[in-house]
Design a protein around this motif. Structure first.
Motif, PDB file in Angstrom:
ATOM      1  N   GLU A  44       0.826  -1.197   0.000  1.00 36.21           N
ATOM      2  CA  GLU A  44       0.000   0.000   0.000  1.00 36.21           C
ATOM      3  C   GLU A  44       0.865   1.252   0.000  1.00 36.21           C
ATOM      4  OE1 GLU A  44      -3.845  -0.009   2.382  1.00 36.21           O
ATOM      5  OE2 GLU A  44      -2.579   1.349   3.548  1.00 36.21           O
ATOM      6  N   GLY A  45       0.490   2.191  -0.856  1.00 31.72           N
ATOM      7  CA  GLY A  45       1.137   3.493  -0.881  1.00 31.72           C
ATOM      8  C   GLY A  45       0.083   4.563  -0.681  1.00 31.72           C
ATOM      9  N   LYS A  46       0.471   5.642  -0.012  1.00 32.51           N
ATOM     10  CA  LYS A  46      -0.487   6.714   0.275  1.00 32.51           C
ATOM     11  C   LYS A  46       0.072   8.064  -0.131  1.00 32.51           C
ATOM     12  CE  LYS A  46      -2.685   4.531   4.261  1.00 32.51           C
ATOM     13  NZ  LYS A  46      -4.109   4.711   4.150  1.00 32.51           N
ATOM     14  N   SER A  47      -0.838   8.959  -0.451  1.00 37.48           N
ATOM     15  CA  SER A  47      -0.431  10.347  -0.636  1.00 37.48           C
ATOM     16  C   SER A  47      -0.065  10.890   0.744  1.00 37.48           C
ATOM     17  CB  SER A  47      -1.560  11.166  -1.272  1.00 37.48           C
ATOM     18  OG  SER A  47      -2.718  11.140  -0.452  1.00 37.48           O
ATOM     19  N   GLU A  48       0.659  11.988   0.758  1.00 38.71           N
ATOM     20  CA  GLU A  48       1.139  12.520   2.031  1.00 38.71           C
ATOM     21  C   GLU A  48       0.003  12.809   3.007  1.00 38.71           C
ATOM     22  OE1 GLU A  48       3.778  16.315   3.311  1.00 38.71           O
ATOM     23  OE2 GLU A  48       4.501  15.163   1.603  1.00 38.71           O
ATOM     24  N   ASP A  49      -1.115  13.296   2.490  1.00 40.55           N
ATOM     25  CA  ASP A  49      -2.251  13.610   3.367  1.00 40.55           C
ATOM     26  C   ASP A  49      -3.161  12.406   3.611  1.00 40.55           C
ATOM     27  OD1 ASP A  49      -3.498  13.348   0.915  1.00 40.55           O
ATOM     28  OD2 ASP A  49      -4.107  15.452   0.766  1.00 40.55           O
ATOM     29  N   GLY A  50      -2.847  11.267   2.964  1.00 43.12           N
ATOM     30  CA  GLY A  50      -3.614  10.044   3.179  1.00 43.12           C
ATOM     31  C   GLY A  50      -4.947  10.000   2.461  1.00 43.12           C
ATOM     32  N   THR A  83      -2.761  11.211  -6.511  1.00 52.52           N
ATOM     33  CA  THR A  83      -2.704   9.850  -7.039  1.00 52.52           C
ATOM     34  C   THR A  83      -1.279   9.484  -7.437  1.00 52.52           C
ATOM     35  OG1 THR A  83      -4.984  10.051  -7.813  1.00 52.52           O
ATOM     36  CG2 THR A  83      -3.685   8.255  -8.740  1.00 52.52           C
ATOM     37  N   ILE A  84      -0.587  10.402  -8.084  1.00 53.83           N
ATOM     38  CA  ILE A  84       0.808  10.164  -8.459  1.00 53.83           C
ATOM     39  C   ILE A  84       1.662   9.943  -7.213  1.00 53.83           C
ATOM     40  CG2 ILE A  84       2.883  11.266  -9.416  1.00 53.83           C
ATOM     41  CD1 ILE A  84       0.973  12.528 -11.533  1.00 53.83           C
ATOM     42  N   ALA A  85       1.443  10.744  -6.180  1.00 56.04           N
ATOM     43  CA  ALA A  85       2.217  10.592  -4.938  1.00 56.04           C
ATOM     44  C   ALA A  85       1.966   9.223  -4.304  1.00 56.04           C
ATOM     45  CB  ALA A  85       1.861  11.704  -3.959  1.00 56.04           C
ATOM     46  N   ALA A  86       0.720   8.782  -4.292  1.00 54.86           N
ATOM     47  CA  ALA A  86       0.390   7.469  -3.718  1.00 54.86           C
ATOM     48  C   ALA A  86       0.994   6.348  -4.552  1.00 54.86           C
ATOM     49  CB  ALA A  86      -1.127   7.308  -3.611  1.00 54.86           C
ATOM     50  N   MET A  87       0.965   6.499  -5.877  1.00 53.88           N
ATOM     51  CA  MET A  87       1.554   5.494  -6.756  1.00 53.88           C
ATOM     52  C   MET A  87       3.062   5.407  -6.531  1.00 53.88           C
ATOM     53  SD  MET A  87      -0.611   6.259 -10.263  1.00 53.88           S
ATOM     54  CE  MET A  87       0.627   5.516 -11.286  1.00 53.88           C
ATOM     55  N   LYS A  88       3.714   6.552  -6.417  1.00 56.90           N
ATOM     56  CA  LYS A  88       5.160   6.575  -6.193  1.00 56.90           C
ATOM     57  C   LYS A  88       5.511   5.924  -4.854  1.00 56.90           C
ATOM     58  CE  LYS A  88       9.227   9.573  -6.160  1.00 56.90           C
ATOM     59  NZ  LYS A  88      10.001   8.509  -5.661  1.00 56.90           N
ATOM     60  N   ASP A  89       4.723   6.207  -3.836  1.00 55.00           N
ATOM     61  CA  ASP A  89       4.951   5.611  -2.523  1.00 55.00           C
ATOM     62  C   ASP A  89       4.840   4.081  -2.592  1.00 55.00           C
ATOM     63  OD1 ASP A  89       5.386   5.658   0.328  1.00 55.00           O
ATOM     64  OD2 ASP A  89       3.222   5.405   0.600  1.00 55.00           O
ATOM     65  N   ALA A  90       3.796   3.590  -3.250  1.00 52.53           N
ATOM     66  CA  ALA A  90       3.616   2.141  -3.390  1.00 52.53           C
ATOM     67  C   ALA A  90       4.738   1.535  -4.231  1.00 52.53           C
ATOM     68  CB  ALA A  90       2.260   1.839  -4.023  1.00 52.53           C
TER      69      ALA A  90
END
Length: 114
Positions: A44-50, A83-90
């Motif tokens: 699981e990846g999340k954006s900074e603000d979740g 969405t990009i931030a969450a994808m990058k995190d994952a």
């Protein structure tokens, strides 16, 4: 004429070669098992603000995206960035998982480039 020179490989070299083949088989079996495990994982990846969560398999195959209703209020551009931030995190987490698992698999083998 040299007596008993063969291919220039002594018994010690033959043992080393046999051991190398044995280790290669172990790595291959381990890699196949690792591939199956990675397919089953959910990272699981999340954006900074979740507000946006992305789920990838351990092989980085997309499994799902969850968007909080509050994220929609931010507009299309902001939602894209979340969405990009969450994808990058994952992606980063799955890459690190694969790297560490491969290191475990090949530890002690002294393979070049690993």
């Amino acid at each position: 004429m040299n007596k008993g020179s063969g291919f220039g490989l002594g018994l010690g070299k033959m043992k080393e070669l046999a051991e190398a083949f044995k280790k290669a088989q172990q790595v291959q079996q381990g890699a196949q098992q690792l591939q199956l495990e990675l397919e089953q994982m959910e990272i699981e990846g999340k954006s900074e603000d979740g507000l946006v969560t992305v789920v990838l398999s351990g092989n980085q195959e997309p499994r799902g995206v969850t968007i909080a209703p509050e994220a929609l209020d931010k507009g299309a551009e902001a939602l894209s960035q979340l969405t990009i931030a969450a994808m990058k995190d994952a992606y980063d987490k799955s890459t690190e998982t694969m790297r560490s698992r491969m290191e475990e698999l090949t530890s002690g083998l002294n393979l070049p480039g690993m």
